[in-house]
Scaffold this active site. Structure first.
Site, PDB file in Angstrom:
ATOM      1  N   GLY A   1      -1.064  -5.565  -4.962  1.00 21.35           N
ATOM      2  CA  GLY A   1      -0.228  -5.362  -3.788  1.00 21.35           C
ATOM      3  C   GLY A   1       0.716  -4.199  -4.016  1.00 21.35           C
ATOM      4  O   GLY A   1       0.514  -3.367  -4.900  1.00 21.35           O
TER       5      GLY A   1
ATOM      6  N   GLU B   1       4.306  -1.348  -8.008  1.00 21.13           N
ATOM      7  CA  GLU B   1       4.912  -0.010  -8.095  1.00 21.13           C
ATOM      8  C   GLU B   1       6.391  -0.073  -8.433  1.00 21.13           C
ATOM      9  O   GLU B   1       6.922   0.844  -9.057  1.00 21.13           O
ATOM     10  CB  GLU B   1       4.676   0.788  -6.810  1.00 21.13           C
ATOM     11  CG  GLU B   1       5.467   0.320  -5.610  1.00 21.13           C
ATOM     12  CD  GLU B   1       5.118   1.098  -4.346  1.00 21.13           C
ATOM     13  OE1 GLU B   1       6.047   1.622  -3.716  1.00 21.13           O
ATOM     14  OE2 GLU B   1       3.925   1.174  -3.992  1.00 21.13           O
TER      15      GLU B   1
ATOM     16  N   CYS C   1      -6.366  -5.356  -8.813  1.00 25.90           N
ATOM     17  CA  CYS C   1      -5.910  -4.416  -7.795  1.00 25.90           C
ATOM     18  C   CYS C   1      -4.888  -3.431  -8.357  1.00 25.90           C
ATOM     19  O   CYS C   1      -5.184  -2.667  -9.250  1.00 25.90           O
ATOM     20  CB  CYS C   1      -5.383  -5.189  -6.588  1.00 25.90           C
ATOM     21  SG  CYS C   1      -5.262  -4.225  -5.073  1.00 25.90           S
TER      22      CYS C   1
END
Length: 198
Positions: A89, A93, A119
């Protein structure tokens, strides 16, 4: 099979399926799972995001659920856990900017404990400096970061020692099965009796 204690790292806008499905599936087979996030107390929630693949150049993002957190990552000792799950998701970050997150990730690699990342989760692994010499995958847009961290890229789910990586939530069946294998989890598939059968 000995039940394991598993830590799962979350944060606002973690991918909905990638945090909820492992949390529920690992508990379903008998493991204890604690979801943690930085600066978050037991019972507080983080917002999730649903990343849907509809044929565009990238995924479509919509608001998901509120996901309950079991503890602040700063309040848990990773030594108390047998394995780690790092969902994707948008959360990775910024989660990779927390020392507590990076130190936790490093513990699992230094202790050679099972780690599953999917992911965008490998962004955290790259920031923690634990991918050097490994073979892994991630969401394709993260490939440059994974390779920049000294990792060999593979398409599809890959197991490299204690590390299991997948590209996105559609990989869940293969990714979770591979992680269960690394955990040493065996599942008895004996069919339960159906009501009315003699």
């Amino acid at each position: 099979m000995a039940n394991k204690r598993i830590l799962e790292i979350a944060g606002d806008f973690v991918e909905d399926y990638e945090v909820m499905v492992p949390y529920q599936a690992l508990r379903m087979v008998g493991h204890e799972v604690d979801a943690v996030a930085p600066e978050t107390e037991d019972g507080e929630t983080v917002k999730t995001a649903v990343h849907d693949f509809r044929g565009d150049q990238t995924y479509l993002e919509t608001r998901g659920h509120d996901f309950a957190i079991d503890a602040a990552i700063e309040d848990v000792d990773p030594a108390d856990y047998d394995a780690l799950v790092v969902p994707g998701g948008r959360a990775p970050e910024y989660l990779r900017t927390y020392d507590s997150v990076l130190e936790t990730v490093r513990h699992f690699f230094e202790a050679d404990k099972p780690v599953a990342a999917v992911c965008h989760g490998p962004q955290i692994l790259a920031a923690a400096g634990v991918l050097e010499g490994r073979t892994a995958t991630a969401y394709p847009a993260v490939r440059a970061e994974v390779e920049g961290a000294g990792c060999s890229w593979v398409d599809g789910v890959v197991t490299d020692g204690n590390l299991v990586t997948g590209q996105a939530w559609p990989d869940h069946p293969e990714w979770l099965a591979a992680f269960l294998e690394v955990l040493g989890t065996s599942i008895d598939h004996e069919a339960a009796p159906v009501a009315g059968d003699d």
